[in-house]
Design an enzyme around this catalytic site. Structure first.
Site, PDB file in Angstrom:
ATOM      1  N   LEU A  35       0.060   0.593  -1.282  1.00  0.00           N
ATOM      2  CA  LEU A  35       0.283   1.184   0.037  1.00  0.00           C
ATOM      3  C   LEU A  35      -0.896   2.092   0.352  1.00  0.00           C
ATOM      4  O   LEU A  35      -0.981   3.209  -0.148  1.00  0.00           O
ATOM      5  CB  LEU A  35       1.597   1.973   0.027  1.00  0.00           C
ATOM      6  CG  LEU A  35       2.242   2.235   1.370  1.00  0.00           C
ATOM      7  CD1 LEU A  35       2.733   0.945   2.000  1.00  0.00           C
ATOM      8  CD2 LEU A  35       3.400   3.198   1.225  1.00  0.00           C
ATOM      9  N   ASP A  36      -1.813   1.616   1.180  1.00  0.00           N
ATOM     10  CA  ASP A  36      -2.989   2.423   1.510  1.00  0.00           C
ATOM     11  C   ASP A  36      -2.624   3.482   2.552  1.00  0.00           C
ATOM     12  O   ASP A  36      -1.488   3.565   2.996  1.00  0.00           O
ATOM     13  CB  ASP A  36      -4.142   1.536   1.986  1.00  0.00           C
ATOM     14  CG  ASP A  36      -3.820   0.762   3.250  1.00  0.00           C
ATOM     15  OD1 ASP A  36      -2.847   1.114   3.955  1.00  0.00           O
ATOM     16  OD2 ASP A  36      -4.532  -0.198   3.526  1.00  0.00           O
ATOM     17  N   SER A  37      -3.608   4.290   2.930  1.00  0.00           N
ATOM     18  CA  SER A  37      -3.324   5.398   3.848  1.00  0.00           C
ATOM     19  C   SER A  37      -2.816   4.911   5.198  1.00  0.00           C
ATOM     20  O   SER A  37      -1.930   5.530   5.789  1.00  0.00           O
ATOM     21  CB  SER A  37      -4.558   6.274   4.021  1.00  0.00           C
ATOM     22  OG  SER A  37      -5.632   5.518   4.520  1.00  0.00           O
ATOM     23  N   ALA A  39      -1.094   2.122   5.792  1.00  0.00           N
ATOM     24  CA  ALA A  39       0.287   1.678   5.588  1.00  0.00           C
ATOM     25  C   ALA A  39       1.222   2.871   5.418  1.00  0.00           C
ATOM     26  O   ALA A  39       2.366   2.843   5.880  1.00  0.00           O
ATOM     27  CB  ALA A  39       0.366   0.745   4.376  1.00  0.00           C
TER      28      ALA A  39
END
Length: 78
Positions: A35-37, A39
């Site tokens: 989960l990137d920033s 997302a």
């Protein structure tokens, strides 16, 4: 029986790309499951809609547990 904050947040997180089959616990690190920033921001916005709360744009929960605690705190202050 009403769903817990944890269950509702897990549903929101699982709606993010690539997390459908990932087991999420309170200790799950959001970045480690992909989960990137961006997302995370999308999940935060979805939580705002789900719980009718406003989350600080600077908040950046690192784990599912931190996310749940943050939402629970905002719900108590509501």
């Amino acid at each position: 029986m009403a769903e817990s904050t944890f269950d509702r947040i897990v549903k929101i997180l699982k709606d993010q790309d690539g997390l459908e089959d990932v087991e999420l616990t309170r200790d799950t690190n959001l970045a480690e499951v992909g989960l990137d920033s961006l997302a995370t921001v999308e999940a935060v916005m979805a939580c705002e809609d789900e719980f009718d709360i406003e989350i600080d744009a600077e908040s950046n929960p690192q784990t599912v547990g931190e996310f749940v605690d943050m939402v629970d705190k905002l719900l108590q202050e509501k």
